[in-house]
Design a protein around this motif. Structure first.
Motif, PDB file in Angstrom:
ATOM      1  N   ASP A   1       1.000   1.300  -7.584  1.00  0.00           N
ATOM      2  CA  ASP A   1       1.391   2.284  -6.599  1.00  0.00           C
ATOM      3  C   ASP A   1       0.767   2.327  -5.245  1.00  0.00           C
ATOM      4  O   ASP A   1       1.011   2.273  -4.184  1.00  0.00           O
ATOM      5  N   ASP A   2      -0.819   1.975  -5.231  1.00  0.00           N
ATOM      6  CA  ASP A   2      -1.722   1.943  -4.425  1.00  0.00           C
ATOM      7  C   ASP A   2      -1.358   0.496  -3.555  1.00  0.00           C
ATOM      8  O   ASP A   2      -1.320   0.476  -2.392  1.00  0.00           O
ATOM      9  N   PHE A   3      -1.028  -0.660  -4.107  1.00  0.00           N
ATOM     10  CA  PHE A   3      -0.656  -1.712  -3.537  1.00  0.00           C
ATOM     11  C   PHE A   3       0.641  -1.619  -2.648  1.00  0.00           C
ATOM     12  O   PHE A   3       0.807  -1.752  -1.622  1.00  0.00           O
ATOM     13  N   PHE A   4       1.608  -0.671  -3.098  1.00  0.00           N
ATOM     14  CA  PHE A   4       2.815  -0.626  -2.391  1.00  0.00           C
ATOM     15  C   PHE A   4       2.698   0.240  -1.032  1.00  0.00           C
ATOM     16  O   PHE A   4       3.311   0.245  -0.181  1.00  0.00           O
ATOM     17  N   GLU A   5       1.738   1.330  -1.157  1.00  0.00           N
ATOM     18  CA  GLU A   5       1.215   1.988   0.173  1.00  0.00           C
ATOM     19  C   GLU A   5       0.199   1.441   0.698  1.00  0.00           C
ATOM     20  O   GLU A   5       0.084   1.953   2.047  1.00  0.00           O
ATOM     21  N   ALA A   6      -0.245   0.497   0.502  1.00  0.00           N
ATOM     22  CA  ALA A   6      -1.293  -0.084   1.350  1.00  0.00           C
ATOM     23  C   ALA A   6      -0.736  -0.786   2.571  1.00  0.00           C
ATOM     24  O   ALA A   6       0.159  -1.376   2.743  1.00  0.00           O
TER      25      ALA A   6
ATOM     26  N   LYS B   1     -15.031 -15.397   1.089  1.00  0.00           N
ATOM     27  CA  LYS B   1     -15.262 -14.126   1.917  1.00  0.00           C
ATOM     28  C   LYS B   1     -13.926 -13.224   1.806  1.00  0.00           C
ATOM     29  O   LYS B   1     -12.836 -13.801   2.140  1.00  0.00           O
ATOM     30  N   PRO B   2     -13.909 -12.037   2.287  1.00  0.00           N
ATOM     31  CA  PRO B   2     -12.732 -11.202   2.178  1.00  0.00           C
ATOM     32  C   PRO B   2     -12.188 -10.979   3.437  1.00  0.00           C
ATOM     33  O   PRO B   2     -12.826 -10.866   4.437  1.00  0.00           O
ATOM     34  N   ALA B   3     -10.707 -11.361   3.635  1.00  0.00           N
ATOM     35  CA  ALA B   3     -10.413 -11.537   4.826  1.00  0.00           C
ATOM     36  C   ALA B   3      -9.164 -10.477   4.923  1.00  0.00           C
ATOM     37  O   ALA B   3      -8.207 -10.547   3.971  1.00  0.00           O
ATOM     38  N   PRO B   4      -8.902  -9.590   5.939  1.00  0.00           N
ATOM     39  CA  PRO B   4      -7.722  -8.654   6.121  1.00  0.00           C
ATOM     40  C   PRO B   4      -6.464  -9.259   6.418  1.00  0.00           C
ATOM     41  O   PRO B   4      -6.325 -10.202   7.121  1.00  0.00           O
ATOM     42  N   PHE B   5      -5.552  -8.816   5.652  1.00  0.00           N
ATOM     43  CA  PHE B   5      -4.143  -9.023   5.782  1.00  0.00           C
ATOM     44  C   PHE B   5      -3.325  -8.157   5.910  1.00  0.00           C
ATOM     45  O   PHE B   5      -3.193  -7.075   4.980  1.00  0.00           O
ATOM     46  N   PHE B   6      -2.838  -7.621   7.090  1.00  0.00           N
ATOM     47  CA  PHE B   6      -1.880  -6.455   7.178  1.00  0.00           C
ATOM     48  C   PHE B   6      -0.427  -6.630   6.625  1.00  0.00           C
ATOM     49  O   PHE B   6       0.395  -7.759   6.943  1.00  0.00           O
ATOM     50  N   VAL B   7      -0.008  -5.745   5.733  1.00  0.00           N
ATOM     51  CA  VAL B   7       1.430  -5.772   5.047  1.00  0.00           C
ATOM     52  C   VAL B   7       2.409  -5.455   6.285  1.00  0.00           C
ATOM     53  O   VAL B   7       2.437  -4.404   6.510  1.00  0.00           O
ATOM     54  N   GLU B   8       3.256  -6.359   6.069  1.00  0.00           N
ATOM     55  CA  GLU B   8       4.752  -6.197   6.510  1.00  0.00           C
ATOM     56  C   GLU B   8       5.637  -5.542   5.684  1.00  0.00           C
ATOM     57  O   GLU B   8       6.195  -4.587   6.056  1.00  0.00           O
ATOM     58  N   HIS B   9       5.706  -5.946   4.530  1.00  0.00           N
ATOM     59  CA  HIS B   9       6.425  -5.305   3.671  1.00  0.00           C
ATOM     60  C   HIS B   9       6.142  -6.135   2.258  1.00  0.00           C
ATOM     61  O   HIS B   9       5.789  -6.964   2.021  1.00  0.00           O
TER      62      HIS B   9
ATOM     63  N   ALA C   1      11.527  -8.949  -6.753  1.00  0.00           N
ATOM     64  CA  ALA C   1      12.788  -9.823  -6.796  1.00  0.00           C
ATOM     65  C   ALA C   1      12.482 -10.656  -7.972  1.00  0.00           C
ATOM     66  O   ALA C   1      12.170 -12.094  -7.820  1.00  0.00           O
ATOM     67  N   GLY C   2      12.081  -9.950  -9.039  1.00  0.00           N
ATOM     68  CA  GLY C   2      11.802 -10.607 -10.501  1.00  0.00           C
ATOM     69  C   GLY C   2      10.157 -10.743 -10.275  1.00  0.00           C
ATOM     70  O   GLY C   2       9.617 -10.238 -11.118  1.00  0.00           O
ATOM     71  N   ASP C   3       9.628 -11.256  -9.495  1.00  0.00           N
ATOM     72  CA  ASP C   3       8.206 -11.249  -8.815  1.00  0.00           C
ATOM     73  C   ASP C   3       7.908 -10.437  -7.931  1.00  0.00           C
ATOM     74  O   ASP C   3       8.869 -10.059  -7.211  1.00  0.00           O
ATOM     75  N   LEU C   4       6.773 -10.185  -7.812  1.00  0.00           N
ATOM     76  CA  LEU C   4       6.435  -9.161  -6.542  1.00  0.00           C
ATOM     77  C   LEU C   4       5.935 -10.032  -5.481  1.00  0.00           C
ATOM     78  O   LEU C   4       5.272 -11.162  -5.655  1.00  0.00           O
ATOM     79  N   LEU C   5       6.677  -9.725  -4.265  1.00  0.00           N
ATOM     80  CA  LEU C   5       6.738 -10.524  -3.045  1.00  0.00           C
ATOM     81  C   LEU C   5       5.911  -9.871  -2.038  1.00  0.00           C
ATOM     82  O   LEU C   5       6.624  -8.585  -1.794  1.00  0.00           O
ATOM     83  N   ALA C   6       5.044 -10.175  -1.298  1.00  0.00           N
ATOM     84  CA  ALA C   6       4.418  -9.561  -0.317  1.00  0.00           C
ATOM     85  C   ALA C   6       4.584 -10.576   0.972  1.00  0.00           C
ATOM     86  O   ALA C   6       4.385 -11.826   1.134  1.00  0.00           O
ATOM     87  N   LYS C   7       4.863  -9.777   2.064  1.00  0.00           N
ATOM     88  CA  LYS C   7       4.990 -10.375   3.406  1.00  0.00           C
ATOM     89  C   LYS C   7       3.853  -9.868   4.255  1.00  0.00           C
ATOM     90  O   LYS C   7       3.816  -8.721   4.498  1.00  0.00           O
TER      91      LYS C   7
END
Length: 72
Positions: free
Chosen positions: A30-35, A45-53, A57-63
């Protein structure tokens, strides 16, 4: 900065649009879907990636913003 919590990991690229397969622990889904931003470790080192969507689709896909191809 707040302490970062490991919630999952990335897998390989999916398709030609820059989506990436991700695995997220159930308790953080739930937190991931709202991030708006997630941090991914690059060269230790941690690098920030801004979520587009995020979609399922079978797997969890992040853009992420500015990642528009598998090469990116």
């Amino acid at each position: 900065m707040d302490q970062l919590v490991a919630i999952g990991y990335t897998k390989k690229a999916h398709g030609a649009s820059g989506e990436i397969k991700v695995v997220v622990k159930d308790e953080y889904l739930d937190d991931f879907f709202e991030a708006e931003v997630v941090f991914i470790s690059l060269q230790g080192k941690p690098a920030p990636f801004f979520v587009e969507h995020i979609r399922e689709a079978g797997d969890l896909l992040a853009k992420f913003e500015e990642i528009d191809s598998p090469a990116d």
